[in-house]
Design a protein around this motif. Structure first.
Motif, PDB file in Angstrom:
ATOM      1  N   GLY A 294       5.090  -9.691  14.675  1.00 15.18           N
ATOM      2  CA  GLY A 294       4.709 -10.510  13.525  1.00 15.18           C
ATOM      3  C   GLY A 294       3.471  -9.983  12.840  1.00 15.18           C
ATOM      4  O   GLY A 294       3.414  -9.890  11.598  1.00 15.18           O
ATOM      5  N   VAL A 295       2.461  -9.605  13.636  1.00 12.94           N
ATOM      6  CA  VAL A 295       1.230  -9.038  13.063  1.00 12.94           C
ATOM      7  C   VAL A 295       1.536  -7.729  12.350  1.00 12.94           C
ATOM      8  O   VAL A 295       1.081  -7.487  11.219  1.00 12.94           O
ATOM      9  N   ILE A 296       2.317  -6.857  13.014  1.00  6.48           N
ATOM     10  CA  ILE A 296       2.654  -5.571  12.395  1.00  6.48           C
ATOM     11  C   ILE A 296       3.429  -5.791  11.101  1.00  6.48           C
ATOM     12  O   ILE A 296       3.225  -5.091  10.105  1.00  6.48           O
ATOM     13  N   GLY A 297       4.312  -6.783  11.094  1.00 10.56           N
ATOM     14  CA  GLY A 297       5.088  -7.072   9.890  1.00 10.56           C
ATOM     15  C   GLY A 297       4.216  -7.478   8.714  1.00 10.56           C
ATOM     16  O   GLY A 297       4.402  -6.990   7.593  1.00 10.56           O
ATOM     17  N   TRP A 298       3.257  -8.363   8.956  1.00  9.38           N
ATOM     18  CA  TRP A 298       2.385  -8.782   7.851  1.00  9.38           C
ATOM     19  C   TRP A 298       1.440  -7.663   7.417  1.00  9.38           C
ATOM     20  O   TRP A 298       1.108  -7.534   6.236  1.00  9.38           O
ATOM     21  N   VAL A 299       1.009  -6.828   8.369  1.00  4.56           N
ATOM     22  CA  VAL A 299       0.229  -5.641   7.990  1.00  4.56           C
ATOM     23  C   VAL A 299       1.073  -4.720   7.115  1.00  4.56           C
ATOM     24  O   VAL A 299       0.592  -4.158   6.124  1.00  4.56           O
ATOM     25  N   ALA A 300       2.347  -4.578   7.461  1.00  5.34           N
ATOM     26  CA  ALA A 300       3.258  -3.748   6.657  1.00  5.34           C
ATOM     27  C   ALA A 300       3.393  -4.300   5.242  1.00  5.34           C
ATOM     28  O   ALA A 300       3.326  -3.548   4.258  1.00  5.34           O
ATOM     29  N   VAL A 301       3.589  -5.611   5.119  1.00  4.61           N
ATOM     30  CA  VAL A 301       3.722  -6.234   3.801  1.00  4.61           C
ATOM     31  C   VAL A 301       2.462  -6.000   2.969  1.00  4.61           C
ATOM     32  O   VAL A 301       2.529  -5.591   1.797  1.00  4.61           O
ATOM     33  N   ALA A 302       1.296  -6.245   3.571  1.00  2.61           N
ATOM     34  CA  ALA A 302       0.042  -6.061   2.839  1.00  2.61           C
ATOM     35  C   ALA A 302      -0.169  -4.605   2.443  1.00  2.61           C
ATOM     36  O   ALA A 302      -0.618  -4.310   1.321  1.00  2.61           O
ATOM     37  N   THR A 303       0.165  -3.684   3.346  1.00  5.10           N
ATOM     38  CA  THR A 303      -0.016  -2.258   3.047  1.00  5.10           C
ATOM     39  C   THR A 303       0.886  -1.827   1.891  1.00  5.10           C
ATOM     40  O   THR A 303       0.457  -1.105   0.982  1.00  5.10           O
ATOM     41  N   MET A 304       2.154  -2.268   1.921  1.00  8.29           N
ATOM     42  CA  MET A 304       3.079  -1.939   0.830  1.00  8.29           C
ATOM     43  C   MET A 304       2.562  -2.426  -0.512  1.00  8.29           C
ATOM     44  O   MET A 304       2.516  -1.680  -1.499  1.00  8.29           O
ATOM     45  N   LEU A 305       2.146  -3.681  -0.562  1.00 10.81           N
ATOM     46  CA  LEU A 305       1.778  -4.279  -1.842  1.00 10.81           C
ATOM     47  C   LEU A 305       0.421  -3.783  -2.327  1.00 10.81           C
ATOM     48  O   LEU A 305       0.241  -3.545  -3.531  1.00 10.81           O
ATOM     49  N   VAL A 306      -0.537  -3.625  -1.425  1.00 11.45           N
ATOM     50  CA  VAL A 306      -1.846  -3.097  -1.824  1.00 11.45           C
ATOM     51  C   VAL A 306      -1.697  -1.684  -2.383  1.00 11.45           C
ATOM     52  O   VAL A 306      -2.301  -1.325  -3.407  1.00 11.45           O
ATOM     53  N   GLY A 307      -0.882  -0.867  -1.714  1.00 15.40           N
ATOM     54  CA  GLY A 307      -0.675   0.494  -2.199  1.00 15.40           C
ATOM     55  C   GLY A 307      -0.010   0.526  -3.558  1.00 15.40           C
ATOM     56  O   GLY A 307      -0.438   1.257  -4.463  1.00 15.40           O
ATOM     57  N   ALA A 308       1.039  -0.275  -3.735  1.00 12.66           N
ATOM     58  CA  ALA A 308       1.761  -0.272  -5.014  1.00 12.66           C
ATOM     59  C   ALA A 308       0.905  -0.834  -6.137  1.00 12.66           C
ATOM     60  O   ALA A 308       0.884  -0.292  -7.250  1.00 12.66           O
ATOM     61  N   LEU A 309       0.177  -1.927  -5.880  1.00 11.10           N
ATOM     62  CA  LEU A 309      -0.694  -2.499  -6.910  1.00 11.10           C
ATOM     63  C   LEU A 309      -1.852  -1.557  -7.234  1.00 11.10           C
ATOM     64  O   LEU A 309      -2.273  -1.442  -8.396  1.00 11.10           O
ATOM     65  N   GLY A 310      -2.365  -0.882  -6.204  1.00 12.71           N
ATOM     66  CA  GLY A 310      -3.419   0.103  -6.443  1.00 12.71           C
ATOM     67  C   GLY A 310      -2.950   1.235  -7.333  1.00 12.71           C
ATOM     68  O   GLY A 310      -3.689   1.706  -8.203  1.00 12.71           O
ATOM     69  N   ALA A 311      -1.705   1.688  -7.137  1.00 10.85           N
ATOM     70  CA  ALA A 311      -1.159   2.749  -7.997  1.00 10.85           C
ATOM     71  C   ALA A 311      -1.058   2.284  -9.442  1.00 10.85           C
ATOM     72  O   ALA A 311      -1.318   3.058 -10.382  1.00 10.85           O
ATOM     73  N   LEU A 312      -0.707   1.017  -9.631  1.00  8.48           N
ATOM     74  CA  LEU A 312      -0.613   0.480 -10.999  1.00  8.48           C
ATOM     75  C   LEU A 312      -1.964   0.458 -11.698  1.00  8.48           C
ATOM     76  O   LEU A 312      -2.037   0.580 -12.926  1.00  8.48           O
ATOM     77  N   ALA A 313      -3.029   0.319 -10.930  1.00  4.93           N
ATOM     78  CA  ALA A 313      -4.362   0.158 -11.520  1.00  4.93           C
ATOM     79  C   ALA A 313      -5.046   1.479 -11.834  1.00  4.93           C
ATOM     80  O   ALA A 313      -6.132   1.480 -12.426  1.00  4.93           O
TER      81      ALA A 313
END
Length: 520
Positions: A294-313
């Motif tokens: 569960g912890v790894i899953g939420w870390v995965a979700v945050a990593t995916m979205l932070v990376g993608a949003l960072g690329a947009l910025a």
């Protein structure tokens, strides 16, 4: 010498059988770059030979890795123990489908980056050791993928980190020094955590052989602090892989060195952290991984979205690439969180794709800089008219990185989404799809502004610069590989499924190290 020393019979602890020629394949991808990296240091005044020797060594590494992967797929995991001491006393190099596939893909990326560097690395860069650093870094990367010992894994981490420091500061420009300082400090924190965890591991089990650990972890689960050890390794390797929230070092450093170095780092180094997570959490600490899923899953979700949003910025192509590297790490972590054959196979497939596609994206940024004079989307424009070939290459790379049809990123994402839905992990499936959508927007923005936009008001029209033919060649070969993975994924899926199955059932790996069943 004491009489007791003379009477000690060590034969029972030694390997009596001679090493076969085929077994030398296990260490050839490590031995070749170490030997010739040292040679390049010795002939440091004859820099005209450095690029040619490095290209030959990397080509030989690819050949050795191809033969090694073929052997592993035919006979199963293979092992070679150093110094004639029986494992776990001798340090073993043990190769399964996972390690062989990672090592082969890494050597392909390194060869193409080296070919692209022939024109881009000037005499000063050669004189200060670009090619010795490159070969020694590859020795560390290959050693990490092929070793069967946890402390040896730490050693190979140190080898490629020291070499990467040298590559990062080559040129000694102020942004490079700043980026290298952040890279060094934060990676040394991760390395320290790795060393602490490994010392704790040895104190608990009395062994660091991975096959031995895989057996003993299942036997000592109720008396050993396995959850503490698994958590320490998750934090240490998560930092190496640039997972959220310990990912901030990557976008602060990967845009500062020359593009060739950025392509090597973006394609390879975070994947060593992902590989270490696969090896430790899935093969050794399987029960603890399930508890931490569960912890790894939420870390995965945050990593995916932070990376993608960072690329947009971002407006710098190198920074966009760096954030997309981070987003891809989150997708790989999703497979580790799932822990099923389908999820792990998808994560491994995505890692192989990411090595090729992200290296291609960095190298493409270098071509865009050569043609358009800038890395910034504020000033780049008209590249379609200046180079239709570059535009076609960029289009395919964008499809691959975004996970769209034709590219290599589609099938691993399909596998991961399917595995997520089968496991009822809806947040993971939605995050994979959302990160792909955001990455598509980020790369579409690059395409529209840098390629389709025909000039910028108030700025002179772009005058096409001269682009390296070796750079075009390296990116073209990577694009061919990307298309091959996207259009004919079946052979790659077979390899990644074999790798995932070997992680979940380590009996063949253990048998390769202890063929007589003699786990200590």
């Amino acid at each position: 010498m004491a009489a007791t020393d003379v009477m000690v019979d060590k034969t029972a602890a030694m390997i009596a059988a001679p090493v076969t020629a085929a077994d030398w394949l296990v260490i050839a991808p490590v031995l070749l770059p170490i030997m010739f990296g040292a040679l390049l240091v010795m002939i440091r005044h004859s820099i005209r030979w450095h690029a040619l020797i490095a290209l030959g060594v990397l080509a030989a590494m690819i050949g050795a890795n191809v033969l090694l992967l073929m052997r592993v797929l035919e006979v199963g995991p293979v092992s070679m123990t150093m110094g004639s001491w029986l494992p776990p006393f001798g340090i073993s190099f043990t190769v399964d489908a996972l390690g062989a596939a990672f090592s082969l893909t890494a050597s392909v990326v390194a060869l193409l980056c080296c070919a692209s560097s022939v024109r881009d690395i000037d005499a000063a860069g050669r004189r200060y050791g670009f090619y010795p650093f490159l070969l020694l870094m590859m020795a560390g990367v290959s050693g990490a993928f092929l070793t069967g010992d946890m402390f040896n894994l730490y050693v190979w981490f140190e080898v490629f980190l020291i070499s990467s420091f040298g590559l990062l500061i080559l040129g000694s420009e102020k942004p490079q020094i700043d980026g290298a300082t952040k890279y060094a400090v934060l990676n040394l924190v991760g390395t320290t955590l790795f060393l602490i965890a490994t010392g704790y591991l040895y104190g608990t089990f009395g062994t660091l052989n991975m096959a031995d650990l895989a057996v003993k972890a299942g036997q000592m689960g109720e008396v050993a602090p396995l959850m503490t050890l698994a958590s320490l390794y998750l934090l240490a390797f998560g930092m190496k892989a640039a997972a959220f929230p310990v990912n901030f070092w990557l976008p602060a450093s990967y845009h500062t060195p020359p593009v060739i170095t950025g392509a090597l780092f973006g394609g390879l180094l975070t994947k060593v952290g992902v590989y270490a997570l696969l090896r430790t959490l899935v093969m050794i600490f399987a029960v603890e991984r399930a508890v931490l899923s569960g912890v790894i899953g939420w870390v995965a979700v945050a990593t995916m979205l932070v990376g993608a949003l960072g690329a947009l910025a971002q407006s710098d192509i190198r920074r966009i690439s760096g954030f997309l590297v981070i987003s891809g790490v989150g997708i790989m972590l999703a497979g580790i969180a799932l822990g099923s054959v389908g999820g792990l196979s998808g994560a491994i497939f995505y890692a192989l794709h990411s090595m090729l596609a992200l290296s291609a994206l960095y190298l493409l940024g270098g071509l865009m800089r050569q043609k358009g004079g800038s890395f910034s989307l504020h000033t780049l424009s008209g590249l379609y008219l200046a180079s239709p070939l570059m535009t076609a290459l960029a289009f395919i790379i964008a499809l691959a990185v975004a996970g769209l049809p034709l590219g290599s990123g589609l099938w691993p994402k399909v596998m991961l989404v399917r595995a997520s839905l089968e496991a009822g992990a809806w947040p993971l499936a939605l995050a994979i799809l959302a990160s792909g959508f955001l990455a598509t927007i980020a790369l579409g923005r690059v395409f529209i502004l840098a390629f389709w936009r025909n000039g910028i008001a108030g700025q002179p029209r772009l005058e096409a610069g001269k682009v390296s033919l070796t750079g075009y060649g390296a990116v073209s070969v990577l694009v061919i590989a990307i298309l091959a993975m996207g259009l004919a994924p079946e052979p790659f899926i077979r390899v990644t499924t074999a790798a995932a199955t070997g992680l979940l059932d380590s009996s063949a790996y253990v048998h390769a190290v202890f063929p007589a069943g003699g786990v200590q």
